[in-house]
Design a protein around this motif. Structure first.
Motif, PDB file in Angstrom:
ATOM      1  N   VAL A  58     -32.303 -26.760 -30.437  1.00 31.38           N
ATOM      2  CA  VAL A  58     -31.955 -28.127 -30.862  1.00 31.38           C
ATOM      3  C   VAL A  58     -31.806 -29.050 -29.646  1.00 31.38           C
ATOM      4  CG1 VAL A  58     -30.209 -29.523 -32.012  1.00 31.38           C
ATOM      5  CG2 VAL A  58     -30.906 -27.336 -33.010  1.00 31.38           C
ATOM      6  N   GLY A  59     -31.183 -28.538 -28.572  1.00 33.03           N
ATOM      7  CA  GLY A  59     -31.033 -29.352 -27.363  1.00 33.03           C
ATOM      8  C   GLY A  59     -32.370 -29.699 -26.734  1.00 33.03           C
ATOM      9  N   CYS A  60     -33.273 -28.719 -26.662  1.00 32.05           N
ATOM     10  CA  CYS A  60     -34.610 -28.998 -26.109  1.00 32.05           C
ATOM     11  C   CYS A  60     -35.362 -30.005 -26.978  1.00 32.05           C
ATOM     12  CB  CYS A  60     -35.408 -27.698 -25.994  1.00 32.05           C
ATOM     13  SG  CYS A  60     -34.822 -26.570 -24.713  1.00 32.05           S
ATOM     14  N   ALA A  61     -35.232 -29.859 -28.300  1.00 31.33           N
ATOM     15  CA  ALA A  61     -35.902 -30.812 -29.199  1.00 31.33           C
ATOM     16  C   ALA A  61     -35.362 -32.221 -28.994  1.00 31.33           C
ATOM     17  CB  ALA A  61     -35.719 -30.361 -30.644  1.00 31.33           C
ATOM     18  N   ALA A  62     -34.045 -32.344 -28.825  1.00 29.39           N
ATOM     19  CA  ALA A  62     -33.461 -33.672 -28.581  1.00 29.39           C
ATOM     20  C   ALA A  62     -33.948 -34.249 -27.261  1.00 29.39           C
ATOM     21  CB  ALA A  62     -31.941 -33.569 -28.606  1.00 29.39           C
ATOM     22  N   ALA A  63     -34.067 -33.386 -26.238  1.00 29.37           N
ATOM     23  CA  ALA A  63     -34.551 -33.869 -24.944  1.00 29.37           C
ATOM     24  C   ALA A  63     -36.006 -34.318 -25.022  1.00 29.37           C
ATOM     25  CB  ALA A  63     -34.383 -32.779 -23.886  1.00 29.37           C
TER      26      ALA A  63
END
Length: 401
Positions: A58-63
Motif C-alpha cells: 500500500v505504501g509503494c502504491a501511494a508513492a
C-alpha cells in the motif's frame, strides 16, 4: 468500423492522461494493489509478515501516485519500503517485481543524472539481494541465479523503455519549441513586413502630395506677380496648377488602387525615371525660382528602380528648395557613371528654417536617405562649402555588389 471507433477514443484518453498525469499514476497504483491482492503472498492482516507486506504494498502504491510530481521523494519511499521487505525476509512475489519494474522505468523518465543512475543501481542491487537471500523453498543457488538473470533482464528492458520514452518526450519538446520559435519568427517577419510596407506607403504619399502641393503653392505665388502684367503667362501658370492638381489626384488614386487590389491582379503602374526630369522641371517653370537641369551620361541605361529613387530625391529636394529658399536659382545635376549615379541639387542660399528631416523632425531628408539606403547608396544634405548655399548630393549604385 471498430478500429475507426476506437482510434478517437484512444486519442481522447491520451489527451486526458497528458493533461492529468496523476490519473494514470493513480491507475498504476490501483493496479499494484490489485496484483498484490491476487498474487502470492496475499494482502491481509492475519499474521505479522502479511501485515508488513500489506503495508509495504500500500505504501509503494501511494508513492507511485506522486512519482511524476515528486520523483526523488517517491522513489526514496519505495526504496525504504522495499528495504523493509528485504529485512523482514518476506518471500518476493509478482507485486514486488511489478513495483521494481515501474521504479526502474521512472528513474529514466523523471530523474536527471546522477540520481537517475543512483536509484537504478539501488534497484539492481536490492533485487539481487532479495532473490539471493529470500526464503524461496525448493530453489537452489543455480535456480536463484537464473531467476536473478531473468529479473535483471526485465528491469533493463523497463529502464530502456524509460530511456526511449524520455528521448521521445525530449524530441517532442524540442519540436514544439522549434515550432514556437518559427511561429514567433514568422510573426516578427509579418510585423516587419507590415512596418516596411507602411513606411513605403508613407514615403510615396509624402513624395506625391508634398511635391504637388508645394509646386501648386509656388505656382500660385508666381501667378500673383504676373496676373496684371502678363495675362498669358498667368493663364499658363493656372493651367499648370490645374495639371498638377489632376496629376496629384491621379497619383493618389493609383496608389489607393494598389493598396485595395489583390496583389495577384494588380497591374504594374508606370513610375517616373530620370528621363522624366525635364517634365518635372517644366512643371515648375512659373515659380519664382529658375531651375537648370544638367545631364552627364546615358540616362536611358540607368535601371528603373535606380532612376525612380533619383527622380524622387530630386523631386523632394526641389520641393524643399521652393519651400525654404523660394526665389533663388536651383541647379540639378545628374551624372551617370559606370557603377554609380550621382544626383546633386544646389542653390546658393541656405534655408532660413530647418529642413524637413533635420531638427524640425519632418520626413523629407529622412525619406531620401531611406530610398538611397535601400539601394546601398547614401544621401548628404547640408551647407555647400563652395557657395555657402545648400546642397543635396545622392550617390546610388547602378547595381548591388
Amino acid at each position: 468500423m471498430e478500429p475507426f471507433a476506437l482510434a478517437p477514443a484512444a486519442e481522447r484518453l491520451q489527451t486526458v492522461f497528458r493533461t492529468r498525469p496523476w490519473l494514470l499514476d493513480t491507475a498504476v497504483a490501483v493496479l499494484v494493489v490489485v496484483v498484490g491482492a491476487i498474487s502470492r503472498p496475499t494482502l491481509s492482516f492475519i499474521t505479522w509478515s502479511q501485515t508488513v507486506y500489506t503495508l509495504i504494498v500500500v505504501g509503494c502504491a501511494a508513492a507511485l501516485v506522486f512519482r511524476r510530481l515528486f520523483p526523488r521523494p517517491g522513489l526514496t519511499v519505495i526504496a525504504i519500503l522495499l528495504l523493509g521487505h528485504l529485512v523482514a525476509a518476506i518471500e518476493p512475489g509478482l507485486c514486488v517485481a511489478l513495483i521494481c519494474l515501474i521504479a526502474a522505468y521512472t528513474t529514466q523518465t523523471q530523474l536527471t543524472p546522477p540520481w537517475r543512475w543512483v536509484f537504478l543501481a539501488a534497484i539492481y542491487g536490492g533485487t539481487v539481494a532479495a532473490i539471493m537471500t529470500s526464503p524461496i523453498p525448493a530453489v537452489d543457488v543455480r535456480g536463484r541465479l537464473i531467476v536473478t538473470g531473468v529479473v535483471l533482464t526485465l528491469l533493463t528492458l523497463a529502464a530502456l523503455t524509460g530511456v526511449i520514452r524520455r528521448q521521445r518526450r525530449t524530441r517532442y519538446t524540442l519540436a514544439v519549441e522549434r515550432a514556437n520559435m518559427l511561429e514567433a519568427q514568422q510573426d516578427a517577419d509579418r510585423r516587419l513586413a507590415a512596418v516596411e510596407e507602411r513606411t513605403r506607403i508613407a514615403r510615396e504619399m509624402h513624395d506625391i502630395l508634398g511635391h504637388s502641393l508645394n509646386a501648386i503653392a509656388a505656382q500660385a505665388e508666381g501667378v500673383r506677380y504676373v496676373l496684371r502684367s502678363d495675362a498669358d503667362r498667368a493663364d499658363q501658370a493656372l493651367a499648370d496648377i490645374g495639371w498638377l492638381s489632376r496629376r496629384a489626384v491621379d497619383d493618389v488614386r493609383d496608389l489607393i488602387d494598389v493598396l485595395t487590389t489583390d496583389a495577384a491582379q494588380t497591374s504594374v503602374l508606370p513610375t517616373p525615371s530620370l528621363g522624366d526630369m525635364p517634365e518635372l522641371i517644366a512643371s515648375l517653370r512659373y515659380t519664382k525660382a529658375a531651375i537648370r537641369l544638367q545631364f552627364d551620361g546615358d540616362v536611358d541605361a540607368v535601371p528603373g528602380h535606380v532612376g525612380l529613387a533619383a527622380y524622387r530625391i530630386v523631386q523632394e529636394s526641389l520641393t524643399n528648395a521652393l519651400k525654404h529658399a523660394d526665389g533663388v536659382p536651383i541647379t540639378v545635376r545628374v551624372t551617370v557613371q559606370d557603377r554609380h549615379v550621382e544626383v546633386a541639387v544646389l542653390n546658393p542660399r541656405a534655408p532660413a528654417v530647418p529642413l524637413p528631416g533635420t531638427a524640425a523632425g519632418g520626413r523629407g531628408i529622412i525619406g531620401m536617405r531611406e530610398r538611397a539606403r535601400a539601394l546601398g547608396g547614401a544621401v548628404e544634405a547640408g551647407p555647400d562649402p563652395a557657395t555657402g548655399g545648400w546642397r543635396v548630393r545622392a550617390t546610388l549604385p547602378r547595381s548591388r555588389a
